[in-house]
Design a protein around this motif. Structure first.
Motif, mmCIF file in Angstrom:
data_model
loop_
_atom_site.group_PDB
_atom_site.id
_atom_site.type_symbol
_atom_site.label_atom_id
_atom_site.label_comp_id
_atom_site.label_asym_id
_atom_site.label_seq_id
_atom_site.Cartn_x
_atom_site.Cartn_y
_atom_site.Cartn_z
ATOM 1 N N ASN A 270 46.928 8.711 31.543
ATOM 2 C CA ASN A 270 47.713 8.362 30.355
ATOM 3 C C ASN A 270 48.696 7.237 30.674
ATOM 4 O OD1 ASN A 270 48.544 9.042 27.515
ATOM 5 N ND2 ASN A 270 50.489 9.432 28.544
ATOM 6 N N ASP B 220 51.691 21.847 19.145
ATOM 7 C CA ASP B 220 50.904 21.401 20.295
ATOM 8 C C ASP B 220 51.781 20.837 21.406
ATOM 9 O OD1 ASP B 220 51.769 19.123 19.000
ATOM 10 O OD2 ASP B 220 49.855 18.066 19.156
ATOM 11 N N GLU B 221 53.076 21.192 21.405
ATOM 12 C CA GLU B 221 53.998 20.584 22.364
ATOM 13 C C GLU B 221 53.578 20.833 23.810
ATOM 14 O OE1 GLU B 221 56.093 18.497 21.559
ATOM 15 O OE2 GLU B 221 56.820 18.915 19.544
ATOM 16 N N LYS C 285 49.858 16.278 28.990
ATOM 17 C CA LYS C 285 49.133 15.011 28.983
ATOM 18 C C LYS C 285 50.011 13.811 29.304
ATOM 19 C CE LYS C 285 45.737 16.403 25.438
ATOM 20 N NZ LYS C 285 45.297 16.154 24.034
ATOM 21 N N MET C 286 51.278 13.843 28.889
ATOM 22 C CA MET C 286 52.061 12.604 28.887
ATOM 23 C C MET C 286 52.266 12.016 30.285
ATOM 24 S SD MET C 286 56.036 13.717 28.085
ATOM 25 C CE MET C 286 55.627 14.508 26.536
ATOM 26 N N THR D 228 49.542 9.435 24.746
ATOM 27 C CA THR D 228 50.562 10.460 24.557
ATOM 28 C C THR D 228 51.872 9.908 25.111
ATOM 29 O OG1 THR D 228 48.912 12.213 24.802
ATOM 30 C CG2 THR D 228 51.225 12.835 25.044
ATOM 31 N N ASP E 91 50.671 21.286 25.176
ATOM 32 C CA ASP E 91 49.541 20.440 25.554
ATOM 33 C C ASP E 91 49.975 18.981 25.665
ATOM 34 O OD1 ASP E 91 46.653 20.060 26.024
ATOM 35 O OD2 ASP E 91 46.716 18.983 24.111
ATOM 36 N N ARG E 92 50.855 18.564 24.772
ATOM 37 C CA ARG E 92 51.324 17.176 24.797
ATOM 38 C C ARG E 92 52.106 16.891 26.070
ATOM 39 N NH1 ARG E 92 55.673 14.193 22.801
ATOM 40 N NH2 ARG E 92 56.760 16.071 22.111
ATOM 41 N N TYR E 93 52.944 17.816 26.494
ATOM 42 C CA TYR E 93 53.718 17.614 27.722
ATOM 43 C C TYR E 93 52.804 17.563 28.942
ATOM 44 C CZ TYR E 93 58.440 17.786 25.842
ATOM 45 O OH TYR E 93 59.614 17.478 25.202
ATOM 46 N N LYS F 202 56.984 12.329 19.059
ATOM 47 C CA LYS F 202 55.654 12.324 18.478
ATOM 48 C C LYS F 202 55.143 10.899 18.419
ATOM 49 C CE LYS F 202 52.639 15.287 16.902
ATOM 50 N NZ LYS F 202 52.156 16.344 17.774
ATOM 51 N N THR F 203 53.840 10.741 18.567
ATOM 52 C CA THR F 203 53.278 9.409 18.509
ATOM 53 C C THR F 203 53.636 8.764 17.186
ATOM 54 O OG1 THR F 203 51.428 10.117 19.853
ATOM 55 C CG2 THR F 203 51.146 8.081 18.599
#
Length: 695
Positions: free
Chosen positions: A89, A76-77, A83-84, A57, A79-81, A8-9
């Motif tokens: 990014n 939100d995992e 984006k990263m 991210t 969506d986060r994956y 997590k950020t």
């Protein structure tokens, strides 16, 4: 590794307060504005980077499928994956000065199951390399029964099996099984994945997690291990006479590892007197190290510039040889980065006991192995500790410790600025060495760790330059003025002879408590060869009867705060916790005995308080000596204090400068030379100062 380290950020290091003008609020006067401290360039740089970091991210070492299977994740995992690894990014990361990222690569679910991740990593790594970033690929150390065994049924035969022929799980994550370290087919399987990592993804670093074995009764007793154990014994005791002398048996094949009557039986053991159990501990340590060494050698055979990290953690106040089969000297020259990845060992003054807690012992062992240390540096005190004590590996694949985190603080910016100039190519200065004798530390579950830890605590807080040595280092003891054996109850006959030779050649041997009452097999000696205290040749043996504990042994629930093996090993047996690392009651007398034993005196003397720690290093290439000081008392900055250092190079001193995150530029210090020593005053310091003596 902690499963949430990169998930997590992170909150920005340091909070920037927004001041609102409210009704009745007093506006700052011109004088008050003038008195506002001007931000240092490190503060300005950290603020700028943290602003650039907003909205990024961050990369992670854990695959999404694992998080879903394990549970305990954010909603939100997915969506986060997505984006990263997006090129935009990654570009934002590079623009913010990020030079390193760890990618999930192989967790243990299966090569084909994780192939989409590996192919994604290949694309991501290409972009990162174009942006000037180094790529670290994560390698898990367990096998996922639900996926790998479905994909590759024969993998089930690679499992560890305990005395009841049951698989060995990763703690409560029973869907993860440990592979047998003596199974070559498993290593060969991993090598096919490593070949792709190095040759196709072009990894700069490969990080191996879960380099440990589980404690008894969950040690592997599969047919592979039993055969390997007998081969191990046969090599160590090659004749019937040797076997009978060690075990009282006629044939090594008759020897069988201990079996436990009930699961908690091993938790009640305080010493290992059984010779088979003693050998079993060493066998497990060597099996695990051989497994890791083989993977290290394979990576280096593909590309010697790739850095290799092993999560073997450091040394603490209990017997990790017995618990997790980790004996650090077996990794010498086959590890580039050591991960600490522990809970409860954060640098601090413990709020309940006042103990000064640190990873200094682990740093010293890592330096002995020529390994860098991976330690989260989001906290400025931990960052300062890394600056003072870390060894920076010269392997090009490693980006350097301060670049392995995306957080930015003024202290980290200072570290990044001077990394190449002052923190690479250094060697330690040590007047004394503390010997961790194998049989003493391996055959005592925790008791021998107590005097050892407390003696080292005296050296740390009294700022005596010291190293930690093992039996494998006995050939190096001539480098030191004094060797300390704190409660090392078992000292081998060969080690005794080397120690006595060291004394006869002019060294001091300081022993405490029950040192050398037993030999290398924990057989009690009728006569202790290291006692009584006496002159011996040109040197002498000094004896201290006791290191007197000052902590409350049943103190405020600190044991639950310690976890040297997060997620895998529950703390089951009694052990000394970090909060109990309180200076002994007789610490002044102990320190005086140490100092009195130094024929040349201390290499550094300082008036800094006991809440300050120090390390003394030198750089041969630049003929510079560096004295690092770290203040653990966050509430009270250090007042100026005087330091005297023995020069490490011939010739006059050219300059003495003090560098600190408190100041934009190095501060020249006035100094005085007297013979081989130089004296100066370190200016007031908040947290960290480095004094550089140039010759």
């Amino acid at each position: 590794m902690s499963t949430r380290t990169f998930t997590k950020t992170a909150a920005a290091a340091g909070f920037f307060l927004a001041f609102l003008v409210l009704p009745g609020a007093k506006l700052l006067s011109a004088q008050e504005k003038t008195n506002t401290p001007t931000p240092t360039r490190w503060e300005l740089r950290a603020k700028q980077k943290n602003e650039l970091n907003q909205g990024i991210t961050w990369l992670t070492h854990e695959p999404l499928d694992f998080l879903m299977r394990r549970g305990d994740h954010f909603d939100d995992e997915t969506d986060r994956y997505r984006k990263m690894c997006d090129p935009d990014n990654l570009k934002r990361m590079a623009d913010a000065g990020i030079r390193y990222g760890r990618l999930y690569f192989y967790k243990g679910l299966g090569r084909e199951y994780e192939r989409p991740n590996m192919e994604q990593d290949k694309r991501t790594a290409a972009i990162m390399h174009q942006l000037g970033m180094k790529v670290d690929l994560y390698m898990g150390g367990t096998m996922f029964a639900e996926t790998l065994y479905h994909e590759l049924p024969e993998a089930r035969s690679w499992e560890q099996r305990d005395q009841n022929n049951q698989w060995v799980p990763y703690g409560l994550q029973t869907f993860r099984h440990y592979a047998c370290p003596n199974e070559p087919a498993y290593r060969d399987y991993l090598k096919t994945i490593l070949k792709y990592a190095v040759n196709e993804v072009h990894a700069d670093q490969v990080s191996f997690d879960n380099i440990m074995l589980q404690p008894e009764p969950e040690s592997c007793r599969c047919p592979r291990c039993l055969k390997a154990f007998h081969d191990f014994l046969r090599q160590r005791y090659p004749t019937p006479a040797a076997v009978r002398r060690r075990f009282g048996l006629a044939d090594v094949d008759w020897v069988q590892p201990n079996e436990w009557a009930f699961p908690t039986q091993p938790d009640g053991i305080t010493v290992l007197n059984d010779p088979v159990l003693q050998e079993w501990v060493r066998f497990r340590c060597e099996s695990l190290a051989h497994y890791a060494n083989d993977l290290y050698d394979y990576v280096k055979s593909l590309n010697p510039n790739v850095s290799v990290l092993f999560n073997i953690k450091g040394i603490y106040s209990y017997n990790r040889y017995w618990v997790n089969a980790v004996y650090h000297p077996l990794y010498a020259n086959r590890i580039d980065v050591m991960s600490f990845d522990t809970g409860g060992y954060d640098a601090r003054i413990d709020a309940h006991t006042g103990a000064l807690v640190s990873q200094i012992r682990s740093y010293k062992v890592a330096r002995r192995l020529k390994s860098s240390c991976e330690e989260p540096l989001q906290d400025d005190l931990r960052c300062a500790m890394d600056m003072a004590f870390d060894y920076e590996t010269p392997v090009t694949g490693n980006p350097g410790v301060p670049f392995t985190t995306h957080v930015s603080t003024p202290t980290l910016e200072f570290y990044r600025e001077y990394l190449d100039r002052y923190y690479r190519g250094t060697e330690s200065v040590a007047d004394v060495a503390v010997l961790h004798a194998w049989p003493s530390m391996a055959y005592s579950i925790s008791d021998t760790c107590v005097p050892t830890t407390l003696m080292e605590q005296v050296l740390i807080q009294h700022k005596v330059p010291f190293d930690i040595l093992f039996d494998e280092d006995m050939g190096q003891i001539g480098r030191y003025q004094e060797i300390i054996l704190p409660g090392q109850e078992c000292v081998g006959d060969a080690q005794v002879q080397k120690l006595l030779e060291f004394v006869r050649n002019g060294g001091t041997l300081l022993v405490t408590g029950n040192t050398a009452e037993y030999n290398q097999w924990r057989e009690r000696r009728h006569t202790n060869p290291l006692l009584p205290a006496r002159p011996e040749g040109k040197g002498r043996i000094v004896y201290l009867p006791e290191i007197i504990r000052a902590d409350v042994q049943s103190g405020k629930g600190t044991a639950a705060e310690e976890n040297a093996e997060p997620g895998a090993t529950p703390q089951r047996s009694a052990r000394m916790t970090p909060a109990q690392w309180v200076l002994p009651k007789n610490h002044e007398a102990i320190n005086q005995a140490v100092v009195d034993g130094l024929s040349r005196g201390l290499s550094i003397e300082t008036g800094a308080p006991l809440t300050t720690v120090m390390d003394l290093l030198f750089r041969p290439d630049s003929r510079e000596t560096m004295a690092h000081f770290v203040n653990f008392d966050r509430a009270n900055p250090l007042a100026p204090f005087t330091v005297t250092v023995r020069k490490q190079f011939s010739g006059p001193v050219k300059s003495v400068n003090c560098l600190s995150p408190d100041r934009d530029q190095p501060v020249p210090l006035t100094f005085q030379e007297t013979g081989e020593r130089v004296t100066f005053t370190v200016p007031a310091t908040k947290l960290y100062a480095m004094v550089v003596i140039a010759q």
